[in-house]
Design a protein around this motif. Structure first.
Motif, PDB file in Angstrom:
ATOM      1  N   LEU A 169      12.532   1.657   4.032  1.00  0.00           N
ATOM      2  CA  LEU A 169      11.740   0.721   3.232  1.00  0.00           C
ATOM      3  C   LEU A 169      12.298   0.614   1.820  1.00  0.00           C
ATOM      4  N   PRO A 170      12.240  -0.585   1.221  1.00  0.00           N
ATOM      5  CA  PRO A 170      12.654  -0.734  -0.183  1.00  0.00           C
ATOM      6  C   PRO A 170      11.790   0.119  -1.105  1.00  0.00           C
TER       7      PRO A 170
ATOM      8  N   LYS B   7       7.675   1.149  -0.974  1.00  0.00           N
ATOM      9  CA  LYS B   7       7.225   2.541  -0.914  1.00  0.00           C
ATOM     10  C   LYS B   7       6.264   2.862  -2.059  1.00  0.00           C
ATOM     11  N   GLN B   8       6.581   2.390  -3.260  1.00  0.00           N
ATOM     12  CA  GLN B   8       5.729   2.695  -4.405  1.00  0.00           C
ATOM     13  C   GLN B   8       4.357   2.068  -4.256  1.00  0.00           C
ATOM     14  N   ASN B   9       4.295   0.840  -3.742  1.00  0.00           N
ATOM     15  CA  ASN B   9       3.003   0.194  -3.532  1.00  0.00           C
ATOM     16  C   ASN B   9       2.162   0.993  -2.538  1.00  0.00           C
ATOM     17  N   LEU B  10       2.800   1.515  -1.492  1.00  0.00           N
ATOM     18  CA  LEU B  10       2.083   2.336  -0.520  1.00  0.00           C
ATOM     19  C   LEU B  10       1.598   3.638  -1.162  1.00  0.00           C
TER      20      LEU B  10
ATOM     21  N   ASP C  83       5.600   4.648  10.414  1.00  0.00           N
ATOM     22  CA  ASP C  83       6.324   4.780  11.681  1.00  0.00           C
ATOM     23  C   ASP C  83       5.422   4.485  12.870  1.00  0.00           C
ATOM     24  N   THR C  84       4.123   4.725  12.737  1.00  0.00           N
ATOM     25  CA  THR C  84       3.184   4.389  13.808  1.00  0.00           C
ATOM     26  C   THR C  84       3.148   2.883  14.045  1.00  0.00           C
ATOM     27  N   LEU C  85       3.190   2.112  12.966  1.00  0.00           N
ATOM     28  CA  LEU C  85       3.101   0.655  13.091  1.00  0.00           C
ATOM     29  C   LEU C  85       4.453   0.003  13.380  1.00  0.00           C
ATOM     30  N   GLU C  86       5.517   0.542  12.771  1.00  0.00           N
ATOM     31  CA  GLU C  86       6.806  -0.161  12.793  1.00  0.00           C
ATOM     32  C   GLU C  86       7.890   0.548  13.591  1.00  0.00           C
ATOM     33  N   GLY C  87       7.601   1.753  14.078  1.00  0.00           N
ATOM     34  CA  GLY C  87       8.596   2.482  14.862  1.00  0.00           C
ATOM     35  C   GLY C  87       9.186   3.648  14.087  1.00  0.00           C
ATOM     36  N   ALA C  88       9.603   4.672  14.828  1.00  0.00           N
ATOM     37  CA  ALA C  88      10.129   5.891  14.217  1.00  0.00           C
ATOM     38  C   ALA C  88      11.324   5.588  13.311  1.00  0.00           C
TER      39      ALA C  88
ATOM     40  N   GLN D 293       8.773 -10.380   5.433  1.00  0.00           N
ATOM     41  CA  GLN D 293      10.042 -10.531   6.143  1.00  0.00           C
ATOM     42  C   GLN D 293      10.486 -11.992   6.241  1.00  0.00           C
ATOM     43  N   ALA D 294       9.530 -12.903   6.355  1.00  0.00           N
ATOM     44  CA  ALA D 294       9.847 -14.330   6.512  1.00  0.00           C
ATOM     45  C   ALA D 294       8.880 -15.158   5.678  1.00  0.00           C
TER      46      ALA D 294
END
Length: 272
Positions: free
Chosen positions: A178-179, A183-186, A167-172, A257-258
């Motif tokens: 997230l897929p 999430k599992q990779n994180l 959320d710090t990087l991408e917004g609250a 994303q792209a």
């Protein structure tokens, strides 16, 4: 998966694509990721290049407990240099994302003889007073947020800590959307954030940027907010042989994303 023994560590990597006669493209992931993060661009990139994606020390597939002093920017830079040397394939093209972009930048500073071209996708880090007129010194607000995330992870609240980080990087509110695979990779790399908040990585300076002499491509997500665009534009303004590409409608994980657009930009640069 293969591995090379460098600096006393078995460094895992994926080696994908045929040798096309061009230099291989070595890819370095960012925070809380590993060589799997490049999966969505391996198809297009390997149409023209052999791609070698590494997992840095203490990242997946290793299961690290966050203890010890062997996780740092300096260690990872040294490991990437030793890895490229041990490949013994001549100068390579080097690409890094986020913290991996910072590592690749420092590799280019220390060992320009190992590289042909450099690709930096939103390199992570801070700016010193020579690049930022608002520089006040001391720890950055970003580090404070990442420290809060690492403390939750160390206490066993892995998802809570990862939510703070994302959320710090991408917004609250980004983490719940997230897929499951992302999430599992994180989660697989969560404990590396405990080491990262002890990185003490040096800020970028104007002299650092001016020392990068190989052709360099900076890639920015058009919708990325915060410090990352500021760092990218400051570096790009002072790296002598640089160009900047912007990925429309994308944020920090732009190649996820792209992937097609990102790959086109990278391949065009490597062929130019």
């Amino acid at each position: 998966m293969q591995s090379l023994h460098v600096n006393g560590y078995d460094m895992p990597y994926l080696d994908v694509g045929e040798d096309s006669g061009r230099p291989p493209l070595v890819c370095v992931h960012g925070s809380l990721n590993d060589f799997r993060v490049w999966g969505c661009v391996l198809g297009p990139l390997t149409q023209r290049h052999r791609v070698i994606a590494v997992s840095l020390r203490h990242f997946f597939p290793e299961k690290w407990d966050g203890v010890g002093d062997t996780y740092s920017i300096a260690q990872h830079v040294s490991d990437v240099i030793a890895f490229i040397e041990k490949l013994d394939l001549g100068p390579v093209d080097l690409m890094g994302h986020s913290r991996g972009g910072h590592i690749c930048f420092r590799v280019a500073q220390r060992r320009p003889d190992l590289l042909r071209r450099l690709v930096l996708a939103e390199p992570g880090g801070e700016l010193d007073a020579s690049l930022d007129p608002d520089y006040a010194g001391g720890p950055s607000p970003l580090l404070a947020r990442f420290t809060a995330s690492a403390e939750k992870i160390a206490a066993g609240d892995v998802d809570g800590g990862l939510a703070v980080f994302v959320d710090t990087l991408e917004g609250a509110g980004t983490w719940p959307r997230l897929p499951a695979l992302v999430k599992q990779n994180l989660r697989d790399n969560a404990t590396t954030l405990i080491g990262q908040v002890r990185d003490n990585r040096p800020p970028f300076s104007k002299a650092d940027a001016e020392a990068i002499k190989m052709p360099t491509l900076f890639i920015l997500g058009a919708r990325t907010k915060g410090l990352l665009p500021k760092v990218l534009h400051a570096l790009a303004a002072h790296v002598p042989y640089s160009k900047t590409a912007i990925i429309p409608n994308a944020t920090h994980p732009m190649f996820e994303q792209a992937p097609q657009k990102y790959s086109e930009v990278v391949l065009d640069f490597l062929a130019s």
